[in-house]
Design an enzyme around this catalytic site. Structure first.
Site, PDB file in Angstrom:
ATOM      1  N   ARG A  31       0.817  -1.225   0.000  1.00  0.00           N
ATOM      2  CA  ARG A  31       0.000   0.000   0.000  1.00  0.00           C
ATOM      3  C   ARG A  31       0.846   1.268   0.000  1.00  0.00           C
ATOM      4  O   ARG A  31       0.465   2.275   0.587  1.00  0.00           O
ATOM      5  CB  ARG A  31      -0.955   0.027   1.197  1.00  0.00           C
ATOM      6  CG  ARG A  31      -2.028  -1.028   1.163  1.00  0.00           C
ATOM      7  CD  ARG A  31      -3.233  -0.543   0.386  1.00  0.00           C
ATOM      8  NE  ARG A  31      -4.230  -1.587   0.268  1.00  0.00           N
ATOM      9  CZ  ARG A  31      -5.341  -1.642   0.996  1.00  0.00           C
ATOM     10  NH1 ARG A  31      -5.583  -0.725   1.879  1.00  0.00           N
ATOM     11  NH2 ARG A  31      -6.193  -2.608   0.795  1.00  0.00           N
ATOM     12  N   ARG A  35      -3.351   6.452   0.302  1.00  0.00           N
ATOM     13  CA  ARG A  35      -3.850   7.598   1.067  1.00  0.00           C
ATOM     14  C   ARG A  35      -2.846   8.320   1.948  1.00  0.00           C
ATOM     15  O   ARG A  35      -3.123   9.413   2.417  1.00  0.00           O
ATOM     16  CB  ARG A  35      -5.069   7.169   1.882  1.00  0.00           C
ATOM     17  CG  ARG A  35      -6.286   7.001   0.989  1.00  0.00           C
ATOM     18  CD  ARG A  35      -7.461   6.462   1.745  1.00  0.00           C
ATOM     19  NE  ARG A  35      -7.176   5.109   2.215  1.00  0.00           N
ATOM     20  CZ  ARG A  35      -8.040   4.374   2.904  1.00  0.00           C
ATOM     21  NH1 ARG A  35      -9.219   4.859   3.207  1.00  0.00           N
ATOM     22  NH2 ARG A  35      -7.730   3.162   3.273  1.00  0.00           N
ATOM     23  N   ARG A  44      -6.467  11.780  -7.269  1.00  0.00           N
ATOM     24  CA  ARG A  44      -7.681  10.965  -7.131  1.00  0.00           C
ATOM     25  C   ARG A  44      -8.927  11.812  -6.904  1.00  0.00           C
ATOM     26  O   ARG A  44     -10.052  11.294  -6.974  1.00  0.00           O
ATOM     27  CB  ARG A  44      -7.528  10.018  -5.921  1.00  0.00           C
ATOM     28  CG  ARG A  44      -7.010   8.616  -6.179  1.00  0.00           C
ATOM     29  CD  ARG A  44      -8.010   7.706  -6.879  1.00  0.00           C
ATOM     30  NE  ARG A  44      -9.347   7.724  -6.308  1.00  0.00           N
ATOM     31  CZ  ARG A  44      -9.731   7.088  -5.217  1.00  0.00           C
ATOM     32  NH1 ARG A  44      -8.885   6.342  -4.564  1.00  0.00           N
ATOM     33  NH2 ARG A  44     -10.961   7.172  -4.767  1.00  0.00           N
ATOM     34  N   ASP A  80      -6.556  -3.110  -7.359  1.00  0.00           N
ATOM     35  CA  ASP A  80      -7.163  -3.680  -6.162  1.00  0.00           C
ATOM     36  C   ASP A  80      -7.458  -5.144  -6.434  1.00  0.00           C
ATOM     37  O   ASP A  80      -7.605  -5.544  -7.598  1.00  0.00           O
ATOM     38  CB  ASP A  80      -8.455  -2.944  -5.778  1.00  0.00           C
ATOM     39  CG  ASP A  80      -8.877  -3.303  -4.356  1.00  0.00           C
ATOM     40  OD1 ASP A  80      -8.348  -2.705  -3.411  1.00  0.00           O
ATOM     41  OD2 ASP A  80      -9.698  -4.233  -4.203  1.00  0.00           O
ATOM     42  N   TYR A 155     -14.991 -11.858   0.555  1.00  0.00           N
ATOM     43  CA  TYR A 155     -15.793 -10.682   0.159  1.00  0.00           C
ATOM     44  C   TYR A 155     -17.048 -11.104  -0.612  1.00  0.00           C
ATOM     45  O   TYR A 155     -18.132 -10.551  -0.412  1.00  0.00           O
ATOM     46  CB  TYR A 155     -14.963  -9.721  -0.699  1.00  0.00           C
ATOM     47  CG  TYR A 155     -13.931  -8.972   0.112  1.00  0.00           C
ATOM     48  CD1 TYR A 155     -14.315  -7.968   1.007  1.00  0.00           C
ATOM     49  CD2 TYR A 155     -12.570  -9.255   0.009  1.00  0.00           C
ATOM     50  CE1 TYR A 155     -13.385  -7.282   1.767  1.00  0.00           C
ATOM     51  CE2 TYR A 155     -11.630  -8.573   0.768  1.00  0.00           C
ATOM     52  CZ  TYR A 155     -12.047  -7.590   1.645  1.00  0.00           C
ATOM     53  OH  TYR A 155     -11.126  -6.920   2.405  1.00  0.00           O
TER      54      TYR A 155
HETATM   55  O1  CP3 Z   1       0.225  -1.762  -2.365  1.00  0.00           O
HETATM   56  C1  CP3 Z   1      -0.080  -0.864  -3.187  1.00  0.00           C
HETATM   57  O2  CP3 Z   1       0.387   0.289  -3.135  1.00  0.00           O
HETATM   58  C2  CP3 Z   1      -1.021  -1.208  -4.326  1.00  0.00           C
HETATM   59  C3  CP3 Z   1      -2.344  -0.893  -4.007  1.00  0.00           C
HETATM   60  C4  CP3 Z   1      -3.336  -1.864  -3.420  1.00  0.00           C
HETATM   61  C5  CP3 Z   1      -4.672  -1.438  -3.199  1.00  0.00           C
HETATM   62  N1  CP3 Z   1      -5.397  -2.525  -2.807  1.00  0.00           N
HETATM   63  C6  CP3 Z   1      -5.162  -0.071  -3.415  1.00  0.00           C
HETATM   64  C7  CP3 Z   1      -6.274   0.397  -2.562  1.00  0.00           C
HETATM   65  C8  CP3 Z   1      -3.259  -3.220  -3.077  1.00  0.00           C
HETATM   66  C9  CP3 Z   1      -2.054  -4.140  -3.087  1.00  0.00           C
HETATM   67  C10 CP3 Z   1      -4.580  -3.616  -2.707  1.00  0.00           C
HETATM   68  C11 CP3 Z   1      -4.928  -5.006  -2.360  1.00  0.00           C
HETATM   69  C12 CP3 Z   1      -6.092  -5.232  -1.482  1.00  0.00           C
HETATM   70  N2  CP3 Z   1      -7.333  -4.681  -1.556  1.00  0.00           N
HETATM   71  C13 CP3 Z   1      -6.109  -6.195  -0.447  1.00  0.00           C
HETATM   72  C14 CP3 Z   1      -4.948  -7.073  -0.091  1.00  0.00           C
HETATM   73  C15 CP3 Z   1      -3.908  -6.283   0.611  1.00  0.00           C
HETATM   74  C16 CP3 Z   1      -4.225  -6.023   2.038  1.00  0.00           C
HETATM   75  O3  CP3 Z   1      -4.295  -4.835   2.407  1.00  0.00           O
HETATM   76  O4  CP3 Z   1      -4.371  -6.997   2.788  1.00  0.00           O
HETATM   77  C17 CP3 Z   1      -7.379  -6.160   0.145  1.00  0.00           C
HETATM   78  C18 CP3 Z   1      -7.854  -7.003   1.311  1.00  0.00           C
HETATM   79  C19 CP3 Z   1      -8.165  -5.211  -0.581  1.00  0.00           C
HETATM   80  C20 CP3 Z   1      -9.580  -4.838  -0.356  1.00  0.00           C
HETATM   81  C21 CP3 Z   1      -9.678  -3.393  -0.042  1.00  0.00           C
HETATM   82  N3  CP3 Z   1      -9.623  -2.398  -0.993  1.00  0.00           N
HETATM   83  C22 CP3 Z   1      -9.763  -2.773   1.228  1.00  0.00           C
HETATM   84  C23 CP3 Z   1      -9.842  -3.517   2.538  1.00  0.00           C
HETATM   85  C24 CP3 Z   1      -9.759  -1.386   1.022  1.00  0.00           C
HETATM   86  C25 CP3 Z   1      -9.745  -0.278   2.069  1.00  0.00           C
HETATM   87  C26 CP3 Z   1     -11.086   0.330   2.249  1.00  0.00           C
HETATM   88  C27 CP3 Z   1     -10.967   1.677   2.971  1.00  0.00           C
HETATM   89  O5  CP3 Z   1     -11.325   2.693   2.363  1.00  0.00           O
HETATM   90  O6  CP3 Z   1     -10.500   1.685   4.126  1.00  0.00           O
HETATM   91  C28 CP3 Z   1      -9.677  -1.162  -0.365  1.00  0.00           C
HETATM   92  C29 CP3 Z   1      -9.605   0.123  -1.042  1.00  0.00           C
HETATM   93  C30 CP3 Z   1      -8.243   0.503  -1.511  1.00  0.00           C
HETATM   94  N4  CP3 Z   1      -7.451  -0.287  -2.291  1.00  0.00           N
HETATM   95  C31 CP3 Z   1      -7.580   1.737  -1.256  1.00  0.00           C
HETATM   96  C32 CP3 Z   1      -6.360   1.681  -1.935  1.00  0.00           C
HETATM   97  C33 CP3 Z   1      -5.308   2.755  -2.036  1.00  0.00           C
HETATM   98  C34 CP3 Z   1      -8.131   2.882  -0.439  1.00  0.00           C
HETATM   99  C35 CP3 Z   1      -9.304   3.531  -1.099  1.00  0.00           C
HETATM  100  C36 CP3 Z   1      -9.007   4.830  -1.800  1.00  0.00           C
HETATM  101  O7  CP3 Z   1      -7.864   5.224  -2.008  1.00  0.00           O
HETATM  102  O8  CP3 Z   1      -9.998   5.480  -2.185  1.00  0.00           O
END
Ligand code: CP3
Length: 348
Positions: A31, A35, A44, A80, A155
């Site tokens: 990640r 954010r 974004r 994602d 999910y």
């Molecule tokens: O690592 C990186 O920089 C690449 C980006 C990345 C995202 N999602 C971007 C994202 C990666 C590797 C993921 C994978 C992902 N997504 C996982 C596996 C990794 C982990 O964290 O265990 C999981 C479980 C998800 C599902 C998911 N997507 C969640 C739990 C969330 C957070 C929701 C929230 O808002 O708190 C997301 C959204 C997400 N994916 C964000 C980002 C940067 C945040 C939302 C945004 O920026 O608007």
């Protein structure tokens, strides 16, 4: 000779993945794009997450932001785990502050119908983004990733994020036939997506089974391991290093290693030296507590040094956090951390 290719292959990250000597311990952060970065919020602004993931120029820009700022040893594609599911037509969205939310949770055999195989033509924007990125990144490797079947299934079955995964586990035990068909389809989708990424130029892949740690080891072994193994085996034919990661997986590390990855990701709940003993012969990735970045610098530095020392006992070590960067993280601390990892681990 293509010089950019040969220096890419010689990068500290790829050398460490292969267990070869490195000039310094490579570091990147799960990640790292996202954010914690003001420049991420700026680009974004007003664009929903999944839409951002389908715009190649935006994906490329967001992927590059942490590479520019932190000087990390690898980029990870901004995407994602639900992007491939969305691409084949599953009705879902990423709700800010919540996570992936699925319109119609999977509970019956008929619910499997929308889960058709994924083809490269379903994700042209991913191919385009990866191609653009590898030409810009030059010698810095790009990591592609997919969600592992259990984490994706959680999910799809729950309909959204869940604390206890109760509906997922109920389905697994009540109807193993349906469960195996569901995970088999998800494994096919993940493997196909990783193939698209590698064929477009990604030089390593990470399989995220973030929620595997919610399972008892015997259930993981019987109901999940065979499907993750199938993906890792298929991806093995592509010739790039495979990283296998989950959270709360202390008790599962040996099984996760035996699923076939080259590198095993370790969260912060297991001391790295103990994790190394659980995955003999494997390269390890991790494992600073993501919340430790809020501690005084001396505490961060001490802990980082002890992780680097422990990592020397493995055939290779890639420094990372034990899970993703928390949104409140001060990016300047991560810049300092990258410098510390590089200087402390430099071989003369
Ligand atoms: O690592 C990186 O920089 C690449 C980006 C990345 C995202 N999602 C971007 C994202 C990666 C590797 C993921 C994978 C992902 N997504 C996982 C596996 C990794 C982990 O964290 O265990 C999981 C479980 C998800 C599902 C998911 N997507 C969640 C739990 C969330 C957070 C929701 C929230 O808002 O708190 C997301 C959204 C997400 N994916 C964000 C980002 C940067 C945040 C939302 C945004 O920026 O608007």
């Amino acid at each position: 000779m293509d010089l950019s290719r040969s220096s890419l292959n010689d990068s500290a990250f790829l050398r460490a993945c292969r267990g070869e000597p490195v000039p310094h311990t490579p570091v990147w952060f799960m990640r790292q794009a996202g954010r914690a970065l003001p420049e991420y919020h700026a680009v974004r602004d007003g664009i929903p997450m999944l839409e951002a993931c389908s715009r190649p120029e935006l994906v490329a820009e967001i992927t590059l932001q942490p590479v520019r700022r932190y000087g990390v040893d690898a980029a990870i594609l901004y995407s994602d785990i639900v992007v491939p599911l969305k691409a084949i037509g599953v009705d879902l969205d990423i709700v800010p502050g919540v996570g992936p939310v699925v319109a119609k949770p999977i509970r019956t055999r008929a619910d499997l119908d929308p889960l058709r195989p994924l083809e490269a033509a379903d994700v042209p924007y991913v191919t385009q983004a990866v191609r653009e990125l590898v030409s810009t990144l030059g010698p810095t490797p790009l990591i592609g990733f997919a969600g592992a079947p259990y984490t994706l299934a959680s999910y799809l079955v729950e309909g959204g994020p869940s604390r206890d995964h109760a509906a997922t586990k109920a389905l697994m035990h009540a109807d193993p036939g349906l469960w195996n068909d569901l995970l088999g389809r998800l494994a096919g989708i993940a493997a196909a997506f990783l193939r698209v990424l590698v064929e477009a130029g990604a030089s390593a892949v990470q399989l995220f089974d973030s929620w595997a740690g919610s399972l008892a080891p015997d259930d993981y072994e019987a109901y999940v391991w065979p499907h993750s193994k199938a993906i890792l085996e298929e991806v093995g034919q592509l010739g790039v290093p495979r990283i296998h990661f989950g959270v709360n997986t202390g008790e599962l590390l040996g099984l996760m290693a035996s699923a076939g990855a080259d590198v095993v990701g370790v969260d912060w709940r297991v001391p790295l030296e103990r994790a190394i003993h659980r995955v003999p012969g494997k390269v390890v990735q991790g494992n600073l507590d993501p919340a430790l970045v809020f501690a005084p610098w001396d505490v961060i530095a001490d802990k980082t040094r002890s992780i680097l020392t422990a990592g020397r006992q493995a055939p290779g070590h890639i420094f990372n956090l034990g899970h993703g960067v928390l949104p409140q993280t001060d990016p300047d601390v991560l810049t300092r951390l990258v410098d510390l990892v590089h200087t402390e681990s430099a071989r003369t």
